[in-house]
Design an enzyme around this catalytic site. Structure first.
Site, PDB file in Angstrom:
ATOM      1  N   SER A   7      78.366 -15.355  88.214  1.00 32.06           N
ATOM      2  CA  SER A   7      79.079 -15.609  89.787  1.00 32.06           C
ATOM      3  C   SER A   7      80.026 -16.649  89.665  1.00 32.06           C
ATOM      4  O   SER A   7      80.612 -17.051  90.862  1.00 32.06           O
ATOM      5  CB  SER A   7      77.837 -16.444  90.326  1.00 32.06           C
ATOM      6  OG  SER A   7      77.154 -17.330  89.645  1.00 32.06           O
TER       7      SER A   7
ATOM      8  N   TYR B  99      77.034   2.004  80.210  1.00 28.35           N
ATOM      9  CA  TYR B  99      77.002   1.254  81.340  1.00 28.35           C
ATOM     10  C   TYR B  99      76.138   1.824  82.493  1.00 28.35           C
ATOM     11  O   TYR B  99      75.131   1.312  82.791  1.00 28.35           O
ATOM     12  CB  TYR B  99      78.151   0.982  81.894  1.00 28.35           C
ATOM     13  CG  TYR B  99      78.329   0.547  83.464  1.00 28.35           C
ATOM     14  CD1 TYR B  99      78.209  -0.933  83.653  1.00 28.35           C
ATOM     15  CD2 TYR B  99      78.352   1.131  84.459  1.00 28.35           C
ATOM     16  CE1 TYR B  99      78.186  -1.456  84.831  1.00 28.35           C
ATOM     17  CE2 TYR B  99      78.327   0.794  85.984  1.00 28.35           C
ATOM     18  CZ  TYR B  99      78.371  -0.590  85.878  1.00 28.35           C
ATOM     19  OH  TYR B  99      78.075  -1.021  87.382  1.00 28.35           O
TER      20      TYR B  99
END
Length: 259
Positions: A15, A149
Site C-alpha cells: 500500500s 500473473y
C-alpha cells in the site's frame, strides 16, 4: 449512501503506491484506522503522511517468514484485511522459469493466504470482519504475455471462495475485486514496454488499449481510486450480503454478462 468505518481497523498490503495506496486513502477517509505495508520504509512513511486520520505503517517483505511474523506481531488483529500485494510483468510464456513461477505464487497468492489464515478466526469470533483480495481481469482473460500473473489471480478466486465458505454464517465476508487495466506507475512502465517509441502518454495509452486490451468497453485505463471505491464499499457494513463473490471493476473488459 455513506460508507462509515469509524472505529474499524484495516490492514492493506502493498500500500505504499498504486491501487493499495488508493484503497488505504479511501478507508482512512471513511474513518478507519489504517496500517500500510511494503518493503520501503521511506516510501511508506511518505505515503502515511499524506493520508487523513490515524495511519501507521509496517515495513517488511511479506514473502518471507520473518516479514510475515513481524507484521503479525505489530498488527495482531484487524477488522478489515485487504490483500493487495502483487507483482506483474510480461514474459515469453515458454521462457518463464520454475523460480519465477514460485516467486509469483509466493507474492500474489501465499501472502494473502497466510494473513487470512491468521486474521479470519478472530474476525469470526467477533462476529464481524471483511477479507478482500485484489484480483484482476487476468484471472478470467489470461493474457498470453503474462500467464504467470494471470494464473495467480485465478488462484485468488478459489482462495476467496473457500475462505468465504469457512466463514459462512459468522458475519464475516470474503470477496475478490477483479480490477481491470489500471493506471499505476508499474502499469505505465508496462505500457511503455509493449508500445514502442517515445509517444505522448495519452497516445501510448490509446494504442495499448486498442492493441493489447481491445475488449475494454471503457477504452481507457482505470484510475486507482475507481478500484478503491469498490474495495471500500465491500469493506463496509453496507456490503453485508455480498460474500464469496468476484466483483468486477474492469471497465467491461471481461466479455461476460455475469460477474
Amino acid at each position: 449512501m455513506r460508507i462509515d468505518l469509524t472505529g474499524k481497523s484495516a490492514l492493506v498490503t502493498g500500500s505504499s503506491q498504486g491501487i493499495g495506496l488508493a484503497v488505504a486513502a479511501g478507508l482512512a477517509g471513511a474513518g478507519a484506522r489504517v496500517v500500510l505495508t511494503g518493503r520501503d520504509a521511506g516510501r511508506l512513511e511518505e505515503a502515511a503522511a499524506g493520508l487523513p486520520g490515524e495511519v501507521t505503517w509496517v515495513a517488511g517483505d511479506l514473502t518471507t517468514d520473518a516479514g510475515h511474523a513481524a507484521l503479525i506481531e505489530a498488527v495482531p488483529a484487524v477488522d478489515v484485511l485487504v490483500n493487495n500485494l502483487g507483482i506483474f510483468g510480461s514474459a515469453d510464456p515458454l521462457a518463464i522459469s520454475d523460480d519465477e513461477w514460485r516467486r509469483y505464487f509466493d507474492t500474489n497468492v501465499l501472502t494473502g493466504v497466510r494473513l487470512t489464515r491468521h486474521h479470519l478466526p478472530a474476525m469470526t469470533a467477533n462476529g464481524w470482519g471483511r477479507v478482500l483480495y485484489v484480483s484482476s481481469d487476468s484471472a478470467v482473460v489470461t493474457p498470453a504475455e503474462m500467464i504467470h500473473y494471470g494464473v495467480t489471480k485465478t488462484a485468488l478466486l478459489g482462495v476467496h471462495r473457500g475462505f468465504a465458505k469457512a466463514a459462512a454464517g459468522t458475519g464475516v465476508t470474503v470477496n475478490s475485486v477483479l480490477a481491470g487495466p489500471t493506471r499505476t506507475g508499474g502499469v505505465e512502465d508496462f505500457v511503455r514496454e509493449l508500445v514502442p517509441g517515445d509517444l505522448p502518454w495519452e497516445e501510448a495509452q490509446r494504442r495499448f488499449m486498442a492493441e493489447f486490451r481491445p475488449q475494454s468497453l471503457l477504452q481507457r485505463l482505470i484510475e486507482p481510486e475507481e478500484i478503491a471505491n469498490m474495495v471500500c464499499y465491500l469493506a463496509s457494513p453496507l456490503a453485508s450480503a455480498t460474500t464469496g463473490a468476484a466483483v468486477r471493476v474492469d471497465g467491461g473488459y471481461v466479455d461476460a454478462i455475469l460477474p
